[in-house]
Design a protein around this motif. Structure first.
Motif, PDB file in Angstrom:
ATOM      1  N   CYS A 199      -0.196   0.252   6.424  1.00  0.00           N
ATOM      2  CA  CYS A 199      -0.150   0.488   7.992  1.00  0.00           C
ATOM      3  C   CYS A 199      -1.222   1.684   7.988  1.00  0.00           C
ATOM      4  N   LEU A 200      -2.098   0.895   8.670  1.00  0.00           N
ATOM      5  CA  LEU A 200      -3.392   2.308   9.308  1.00  0.00           C
ATOM      6  C   LEU A 200      -2.362   2.632  10.413  1.00  0.00           C
ATOM      7  N   ILE A 201      -2.745   4.050  10.412  1.00  0.00           N
ATOM      8  CA  ILE A 201      -2.984   4.744  11.900  1.00  0.00           C
ATOM      9  C   ILE A 201      -3.974   5.291  12.116  1.00  0.00           C
ATOM     10  N   PRO A 222      -2.862   1.525  -3.444  1.00  0.00           N
ATOM     11  CA  PRO A 222      -3.296   3.338  -3.517  1.00  0.00           C
ATOM     12  C   PRO A 222      -2.998   3.291  -1.719  1.00  0.00           C
ATOM     13  N   GLY A 223      -4.345   2.474  -0.802  1.00  0.00           N
ATOM     14  CA  GLY A 223      -4.118   2.281   0.330  1.00  0.00           C
ATOM     15  C   GLY A 223      -4.227   1.061   0.688  1.00  0.00           C
ATOM     16  N   SER A 224      -4.287  -0.053   1.923  1.00  0.00           N
ATOM     17  CA  SER A 224      -4.702  -0.244   2.896  1.00  0.00           C
ATOM     18  C   SER A 224      -5.686  -1.232   2.210  1.00  0.00           C
ATOM     19  N   PHE A 225      -6.882  -0.305   2.493  1.00  0.00           N
ATOM     20  CA  PHE A 225      -8.682  -1.039   2.461  1.00  0.00           C
ATOM     21  C   PHE A 225      -8.133  -1.397   0.676  1.00  0.00           C
ATOM     22  N   GLU A 226      -7.524  -1.985  -0.556  1.00  0.00           N
ATOM     23  CA  GLU A 226      -7.264  -2.194  -1.670  1.00  0.00           C
ATOM     24  C   GLU A 226      -6.605  -3.291  -1.911  1.00  0.00           C
ATOM     25  N   ILE A 255     -11.379  -0.207   7.698  1.00  0.00           N
ATOM     26  CA  ILE A 255     -10.607  -0.442   7.151  1.00  0.00           C
ATOM     27  C   ILE A 255      -9.843  -1.862   7.426  1.00  0.00           C
ATOM     28  N   HIS A 272     -12.205   5.424  11.030  1.00  0.00           N
ATOM     29  CA  HIS A 272     -11.833   4.824  10.079  1.00  0.00           C
ATOM     30  C   HIS A 272     -11.324   3.999   9.542  1.00  0.00           C
ATOM     31  N   SER A 300       0.795  -1.087   0.095  1.00  0.00           N
ATOM     32  CA  SER A 300       0.148  -0.089  -0.071  1.00  0.00           C
ATOM     33  C   SER A 300       1.094   0.675   0.095  1.00  0.00           C
ATOM     34  N   TRP A 303      -0.594   4.215   1.016  1.00  0.00           N
ATOM     35  CA  TRP A 303      -0.416   5.528   1.782  1.00  0.00           C
ATOM     36  C   TRP A 303       0.321   4.924   2.933  1.00  0.00           C
ATOM     37  N   ASN A 304       1.072   5.751   4.218  1.00  0.00           N
ATOM     38  CA  ASN A 304       2.619   6.104   4.946  1.00  0.00           C
ATOM     39  C   ASN A 304       2.935   5.235   4.238  1.00  0.00           C
TER      40      ASN A 304
END
Ligand code: DLZ
Length: 172
Positions: A84-86, A58-62, A96, A92, A24, A26-27
């Motif tokens: 990495c989810l912060i 793009p992000g963890s969701f994907e 996710i 949110h 991902s 993001w971050n």
């Protein structure tokens, strides 16, 4: 402090394994460290990651969809998903994280291919740094160790017909 997390069994060989990675963006400062740890751990076990076996989302969701795309491209022994989810001001991150965990669980069972959850779920950036090569280890590296173990476990099972009625949509 050393990581109290999962300790990989010693002397496993990944030389015969094809491991895919979904990372991902993001971050990215953190996920690039997870990718680095994943690569090093795989190479230390005798494996390699080909450039075409790594995809960015793009992000963890994907991540689950990214894993699904890789599985549709080639035959893999395992897919390692890095994110990495912060925590922010809202819930949110929780939604996710749950979606990714459920998505990867479902995909693993449906495809009969282990899809690993190498996602940091941190309250702060400092917690994330500590889990991306810091004092709490490297979650990318741990996810690859788990992927190798699961892939070898699967490879060493006698071939048998499914007994609980699952038919893989991916033809496995
Ligand atoms: C939207 C969002 C937010 C707020 N935070 C993160 C995060 O900390 N880590 C991460 O991997 N992704 C985050 N995202 C993006 C979502 O995962 C997803 O890419 C978007 O909601 C679009 O589906």
């Amino acid at each position: 402090m050393a990581s109290k997390g999962y300790q990989a069994p010693e002397k496993v060989s990944a030389s015969e394994l094809r491991i895919g990675i979904v990372c991902s963006q993001w971050n990215e400062a953190i996920t690039s460290k997870l990718l680095e740890g994943a690569r090093t751990t795989l190479e230390n076990a005798g494996g390699t990651i080909l450039p075409e076996h790594i995809i960015q989302v793009p992000g963890s969701f994907e991540l689950p969809m990214g894993a699904r795309i890789l599985l549709g491209r080639d035959k893999f022994d395992a897919i390692v998903c890095l994110g990495c989810l912060i925590k922010g001001d809202t819930e949110h991150d929780t939604y996710i994280a749950q979606a990714v965990a459920q998505g990867l669980t479902m995909l693993s069972l449906q495809s009969n291919t282990p899809c690993l959850f190498g996602v940091i779920t941190a309250l702060t950036m400092d917690q994330a740094i500590a889990r991306a090569g810091g004092e709490h280890g490297n979650k990318g590296s741990e996810a690859v160790s788990s992927a190798i173990q699961m892939a070898l476990l699967k490879k060493t099972q006698p071939k048998s017909k499914p007994t609980i009625g699952f038919k893989s949509p991916l033809g496995d």
